[in-house]
Scaffold this motif. Structure first.
Motif, PDB file in Angstrom:
ATOM      1  N   HIS A   1     -16.695  -2.133  -8.466  1.00 29.49           N
ATOM      2  CA  HIS A   1     -17.666  -2.508  -7.085  1.00 29.49           C
ATOM      3  C   HIS A   1     -18.851  -3.098  -7.683  1.00 29.49           C
ATOM      4  O   HIS A   1     -20.113  -2.674  -7.461  1.00 29.49           O
ATOM      5  CB  HIS A   1     -17.899  -1.331  -6.308  1.00 29.49           C
ATOM      6  CG  HIS A   1     -18.268  -0.117  -7.171  1.00 29.49           C
ATOM      7  ND1 HIS A   1     -19.003  -0.097  -8.167  1.00 29.49           N
ATOM      8  CD2 HIS A   1     -17.645   1.170  -7.005  1.00 29.49           C
ATOM      9  CE1 HIS A   1     -19.093   1.465  -8.591  1.00 29.49           C
ATOM     10  NE2 HIS A   1     -18.208   2.000  -7.774  1.00 29.49           N
TER      11      HIS A   1
ATOM     12  N   LEU B   1     -22.447  -3.746  -5.826  1.00 32.75           N
ATOM     13  CA  LEU B   1     -23.501  -2.854  -5.771  1.00 32.75           C
ATOM     14  C   LEU B   1     -24.686  -3.174  -6.666  1.00 32.75           C
ATOM     15  O   LEU B   1     -25.784  -2.339  -6.397  1.00 32.75           O
ATOM     16  CB  LEU B   1     -22.706  -1.398  -6.107  1.00 32.75           C
ATOM     17  CG  LEU B   1     -21.694  -0.918  -5.086  1.00 32.75           C
ATOM     18  CD1 LEU B   1     -21.394   0.461  -5.253  1.00 32.75           C
ATOM     19  CD2 LEU B   1     -22.086  -0.962  -3.394  1.00 32.75           C
TER      20      LEU B   1
ATOM     21  N   GLU C   1     -19.156   1.909  -1.009  1.00 34.91           N
ATOM     22  CA  GLU C   1     -19.017   0.612  -1.307  1.00 34.91           C
ATOM     23  C   GLU C   1     -18.534  -0.325  -0.194  1.00 34.91           C
ATOM     24  O   GLU C   1     -18.987  -1.489  -0.164  1.00 34.91           O
ATOM     25  CB  GLU C   1     -18.405   0.365  -2.779  1.00 34.91           C
ATOM     26  CG  GLU C   1     -16.933   0.759  -2.691  1.00 34.91           C
ATOM     27  CD  GLU C   1     -16.672   2.083  -3.087  1.00 34.91           C
ATOM     28  OE1 GLU C   1     -16.124   2.803  -1.920  1.00 34.91           O
ATOM     29  OE2 GLU C   1     -16.834   2.390  -4.131  1.00 34.91           O
TER      30      GLU C   1
END
Length: 478
Positions: free
Chosen positions: A100, A103, A170
């Motif tokens: 992810h 982020l 997320e």
């Protein structure tokens, strides 16, 4: 009789795109009206989400350790460091858990507003942004009233409710990305659709498979090869993330969640893929929230990758409607419903659009009390504050800048100021231990201190705060 020359000049003018003076303002006003109503719906949704999050936060109603985990990630990014998250384990790099990289944008936001609550605000804003996008499309395609009904129903859909209740994950970024991508697809803005869909691979590794299906849908609609390239992009990042990036950063040198996909169980009992109570209920509720309209659009195929990995998973939590797992499905089924009502001739009538919008809103209203937002009917009962003083005193007993081992009860509140470890892992000896003992009535005040000494031989702990709810122990020398 109008002279032929005049008739030709009028036709020529019309072909060149000129309009009567009073037509353009009317159309512009319609566009502005749709945008204004969509923004109002999004704003109302944001306020609703924030009310729920604020009640959770101020009543210390923490759902899991995830908010603490992502708080540590945001804190690390804000200091230009790798996302080492001690809650998951000593030296644990969260990029080895899920892929992810999107982020990283939390870093500068957290640097300005250093609080776990900031992440809840960010997620609620992202969800509300998707409400604006989908509402705007619905109003333009279906008309003011039915479009507003669909937009409002989306705003309180059970998938978004559960995600708000579960606090930050997320997938908060995937929801608006999907909304923008799908609306661009339906408006035949191919470049915009490609870009928004392509960004999904940076939200979570499994979204690469969603991008694969999105690309195929785009190739079918646009009759252009760009959609196939998008599909290739999605597959490439899924393979790269699960076979290279995640294993290289994971302590076990593997994709951490591959073992949770029960492929052998599916082969032995193929009926378990769908025919289990929670899986059936989730599937039926996905259809119900759009009054079944999503079945009339191929866009609904986008739910398949997410449902596939969830239903193949061995954890029952993946199968139901709780937690954040269904949030990414909400933009899909609602855009599919809008697509069905506005594209298929059998469904494309003003009366049917109005009735369908009302049906979708009625379903949303019926389900509203059955999920998280139903708690807002009685906040005092659902978000009690009777233990707030105890929680605040326990937090005050832990200074800033120390290492703390704790359970999930107050984890997110100490993650902002301290290095936090979860008690369920094998951790280095902390300077403080904070525990919720409310489930063990009558335990002595030194229980947390004595148990900490048992976990960390050679260390000595003394109680610095204790009541019937929380206990705080401090490591001492000598």
């Amino acid at each position: 009789m109008v002279p032929r020359q005049n008739r030709l000049s009028r036709v020529t003018t019309a072909k060149e795109g000129s309009q009567l003076p009073d037509t353009a303002p009317a159309q512009a006003g319609t566009v502005r009206g749709a945008r204004t109503l969509a923004v109002l719906l999004g704003t109302a949704a944001f306020l609703l989400y924030m009310l729920y999050s604020w009640l959770q936060w101020t009543s210390f109603a923490i759902r899991s350790w995830d908010l603490g985990i992502f708080t540590q990630l945001a804190k690390a990014y804000s200091q230009f460091q790798a996302p080492i998250v001690s809650i998951k384990g000593q030296g644990y790099n969260l990029l080895g858990d899920h892929f992810h990289p999107i982020l990283v944008v939390l870093g500068p936001i957290y640097r300005v507003f250093p609080s776990a609550f900031t992440l809840l605000v960010v997620q609620n804003f992202l969800f509300a942004a998707s409400v604006v996008v989908i509402s705007h499309l619905a109003i333009r395609r279906l008309g003011r009233l039915p479009g507003a009904c669909v937009g409002a129903a989306y705003a309180v859909s059970w998938g978004l409710q559960s995600a708000v209740d579960s606090q930050f994950h997320e997938i908060a970024f995937a929801v608006p990305f999907l909304a923008f991508a799908l609306c661009s697809l339906m408006e035949e803005k191919w470049r915009s659709a490609w870009i928004w869909a392509a960004l999904l691979v940076f939200v979570k590794e499994d979204m690469g498979l969603t991008v694969l299906v999105f690309g195929l849908l785009m190739a079918h609609r646009s009759r252009r090869p760009a959609g196939l390239w998008l599909s290739a992009w999605g597959v490439a990042w899924f393979v790269l993330a699960t076979k290279v990036i995640l294993p290289s950063m994971n302590a076990g040198h593997q994709w951490a969640y591959q073992s949770q996909l029960d492929i052998s169980g599916l082969l032995a009992h193929p009926g378990t893929l769908l025919f289990q109570a929670d899986k059936v209920a989730t599937t039926l509720l996905l259809l119900a929230i759009t009054a079944g309209l999503c079945l009339f659009s191929p866009i609904t195929l986008l739910v398949v990758p997410t449902l596939a990995w969830r239903f193949l998973g061995e954890l029952p939590a993946y199968w139901g409607q709780d937690w954040q797992y269904s949030a990414v499905l909400m933009p899909v089924v609602f855009c599919a419903a809008i697509d069905a009502l506005s594209r298929r001739k059998v469904l494309d009538s003003a009366r049917l659009r109005l009735l369908s919008g009302a049906a979708v809103a009625l379903v949303a209203l019926t389900l509203l009390s059955q999920y998280s937002f139903g708690k807002l009917a009685d906040p005092a009962l659902s978000f009690p504050t009777v233990n707030n003083v105890s929680a605040e005193k326990a937090l005050a007993a832990v200074p800033a800048g120390v290492t703390v081992e704790t359970d999930i009860s107050l984890m997110s509140y100490v993650a902002d100021k301290d290095q936090v470890y979860w008690i369920g892992n094998k951790n280095p000896a902390p300077e403080y231990v904070l525990m919720d003992v409310s489930g063990r009535p009558g335990v002595p005040d030194n229980t947390t201190a004595s148990e900490a000494q048992g976990r960390f031989p050679g260390s000595r702990f003394v109680t610095v705060y204790a009541d019937g709810h929380f206990q705080v122990a401090k490591a001492v020398t000598g």
